[in-house]
Design an enzyme around this catalytic site. Sequence first.
Site, PDB file in Angstrom:
ATOM      1  N   CYS A   1       8.727  -8.619   2.866  1.00 48.92           N
ATOM      2  CA  CYS A   1       9.863  -7.801   2.421  1.00 48.92           C
ATOM      3  C   CYS A   1      10.274  -6.745   3.430  1.00 48.92           C
ATOM      4  O   CYS A   1      11.451  -6.427   3.540  1.00 48.92           O
ATOM      5  CB  CYS A   1       9.558  -7.164   1.067  1.00 48.92           C
ATOM      6  SG  CYS A   1       8.261  -5.904   1.094  1.00 48.92           S
TER       7      CYS A   1
ATOM      8  N   CYS B   1      -0.308  -5.828  -1.006  1.00 49.34           N
ATOM      9  CA  CYS B   1       0.679  -5.294  -1.938  1.00 49.34           C
ATOM     10  C   CYS B   1       0.299  -5.626  -3.374  1.00 49.34           C
ATOM     11  O   CYS B   1       0.348  -4.766  -4.266  1.00 49.34           O
ATOM     12  CB  CYS B   1       2.065  -5.834  -1.607  1.00 49.34           C
ATOM     13  SG  CYS B   1       3.370  -5.198  -2.677  1.00 49.34           S
TER      14      CYS B   1
END
Length: 382
Positions: free
Chosen positions: A218, A121
């Site tokens: 997440c 990410c």
Amino acid sequence: MALDWTPGRLNSLGFAKPPSETRVVVAMSGGVDSSVVAAQLAEEGYDVVGVTLQLYDHGAALAKKGACCAGRDIHDARRVAEDMGFPHYVLDYENVFKDAVIDEFADSYLGGATPVPCIRCNERVKFKDLLETAKDLDADCMATGHYIQRKMGEHGAELHSAADANRDQSYFLFSTTPQQLDYLRFPLGHLASKAETRALASKYGLSVADKPDSQDICFVPNGDYASVIEKLRPGAGEPGDIVDMDGTVLARHNGLIHYTIGQRRGLGIGGLSTPLYVVKLDVDTKRVIVGPKEALATRKIPVREINWLGDAPFDSQEEWHVGVKVRSTRPPAAAIIRPLSATEAEVELLTPEEGVSPGQACVFYDDSTSRIFGGGWIWRGY
């Protein structure tokens, strides 16, 4: 309180102009760390622009009512921006995030690896697309709430571990390139503890001052990797055999995605005098191979996709003597890196490590300073 600035000198972000003429995009997650960075820079008089990425709709993906934590985080980031008086934008990166991070995460697990999606990410979304967005906004730099330090060295910007070893995020940022490092700033890296960050949040009156830290990936908010992968890749939980190192069948399993290298609990094998650990996941035969703890010991590790942050070219030497981390929670261990190309190497650990798994990162550290020399990805070999 705006900082005083003297003509000819660098401001606190390293630019030879007043803070008011220095635009900085702050990547705001909605947590206390990035909120403090934004508030502090705003108070110092910088031209702050807050940007929050909407990466994932938890509720839709998990089919769980009220699971959308992302919405709460966006609200918190927006409120901080309103309270501190700087603009805030929300960018929809869900498709980018799925293509660049989530799909590889699922496929890696199905391939028997143990991926680290937070690194991908940072590499493929935050420090790539978001960084380009910051440049499109004519920002001089982009700041984040990561606990890591950027220091200027003889050859330019260097990456260094955070002052607080307990908060250090260098393992997750090893793939930051020299070009990205030129543009990035990490205002929290020098702080001695998280308590200092929360004290700053209280000082600025931020609503997130007491917000708990997120402990999960997440898009896996409950820590249940297997259920997320099952939703992303229906049929991923195909059963198979649990076998010992001689191939003797000991039990059945309900899918390789439920196991990781080094796992001891939950194998469903009892009554043995010696504890067994997962030592290998064989994707082709759908077998979980178990063995004694000593079978986990690894000395030589093949590493590829290397991002090198040293001053001399990576393949300019036959050997590099460094410290390496093969898991985020372990301290650097003495090792020798032998380059095979500019992006591939064999890493030899001077003391064998247990539970080294394909899909994890191998991060390189200077063994005499806090500097990070980059790192690469562990794979199965040739």
